[in-house]
Scaffold this motif. Structure first.
Motif, PDB file in Angstrom:
ATOM      1  N   GLU A  84       0.737  -1.130  -0.074  1.00  2.54           N
ATOM      2  CA  GLU A  84      -0.050   0.027   0.008  1.00  2.54           C
ATOM      3  C   GLU A  84       0.849   1.350   0.089  1.00  2.54           C
ATOM      4  N   GLU A  85       2.049   1.055   0.724  1.00  4.85           N
ATOM      5  CA  GLU A  85       2.779   2.265   0.747  1.00  4.85           C
ATOM      6  C   GLU A  85       3.301   2.529  -0.668  1.00  4.85           C
ATOM      7  N   GLU A  86       3.631   1.694  -1.672  1.00  9.17           N
ATOM      8  CA  GLU A  86       4.057   1.821  -2.887  1.00  9.17           C
ATOM      9  C   GLU A  86       2.852   2.679  -3.739  1.00  9.17           C
ATOM     10  N   ALA A  87       1.464   2.553  -3.316  1.00  7.88           N
ATOM     11  CA  ALA A  87       0.528   3.036  -3.889  1.00  7.88           C
ATOM     12  C   ALA A  87       0.622   4.479  -3.540  1.00  7.88           C
ATOM     13  N   TYR A  88       0.682   4.682  -2.128  1.00  8.35           N
ATOM     14  CA  TYR A  88       0.712   6.068  -1.788  1.00  8.35           C
ATOM     15  C   TYR A  88       1.753   7.065  -2.215  1.00  8.35           C
ATOM     16  N   ASP A  89       3.044   6.282  -2.378  1.00 11.70           N
ATOM     17  CA  ASP A  89       4.444   6.871  -2.878  1.00 11.70           C
ATOM     18  C   ASP A  89       4.070   7.504  -4.580  1.00 11.70           C
ATOM     19  N   MET A  90       3.226   6.615  -5.285  1.00  5.21           N
ATOM     20  CA  MET A  90       2.765   7.126  -6.426  1.00  5.21           C
ATOM     21  C   MET A  90       1.775   8.133  -6.611  1.00  5.21           C
ATOM     22  N   GLY A  91       1.283   8.517  -5.343  1.00  2.86           N
ATOM     23  CA  GLY A  91       0.023   9.620  -5.439  1.00  2.86           C
ATOM     24  C   GLY A  91      -1.303   8.935  -5.880  1.00  2.86           C
ATOM     25  N   VAL A  92      -1.450   7.712  -5.641  1.00  3.70           N
ATOM     26  CA  VAL A  92      -3.063   7.311  -5.942  1.00  3.70           C
ATOM     27  C   VAL A  92      -4.049   8.204  -5.007  1.00  3.70           C
ATOM     28  N   ASP A  93      -3.487   8.485  -3.988  1.00  5.79           N
ATOM     29  CA  ASP A  93      -4.486   9.326  -3.401  1.00  5.79           C
ATOM     30  C   ASP A  93      -5.004  10.453  -3.888  1.00  5.79           C
TER      31      ASP A  93
END
Length: 137
Positions: A84-93
């Protein structure tokens, strides 16, 4: 709301989904691999007026499209995420809270990042090959 359909009826199902009053713009898709998530998203993308060829963003994680009305639409395939951290780092939020259409395959990979206020589509393959789609808006 539940739909039972064959793949040749997918365009009319996409139209019905998009005609749901107050349909949320962030939609998660839950189904087994091969059940038709990407096929349904392609139909939704086409119904929204995207003229570019749409495909699954399996390797890029997100594809961005423009509709014929100038709206931006995002299609996520989170299957290959390692965390999930990988997704956060790519800015999915930032995508999820942009106010644009977001179609998200494999949302269970980012349970803490999916907006609380979203719609969910579940697809199940029936014995006769038809699909049973349930949408919670």
């Amino acid at each position: 709301m539940t739909f039972i359909y064959s793949l040749i009826e997918i365009d009319s199902v996409a139209k019905e989904i998009l005609n749901i009053p107050s349909l949320k713009k962030v939609i998660t898709f839950n189904a087994e691999m091969g059940a038709g998530k990407t096929t349904l998203i392609k139909a939704l993308v086409n119904e929204l007026g995207v003229v570019d060829n749409s495909s699954s963003p399996t390797f890029s994680l997100v594809n961005e499209y423009q509709t014929d009305k100038g709206e931006t639409l995002y299609h996520f395939d989170l299957y290959r995420l390692n965390s999930e951290e990988e997704a956060y780092d790519m800015g999915v939020d930032e995508y999820f809270y942009s106010g644009n259409w977001c179609f998200i395959e494999w949302p269970e990979k980012t349970p803490n990042l999916i907006p609380i206020d979203h719609a969910n589509i579940s697809i199940k393959v029936l014995e006769d090959g038809k699909r049973e789609l349930t949408i919670n808006n």
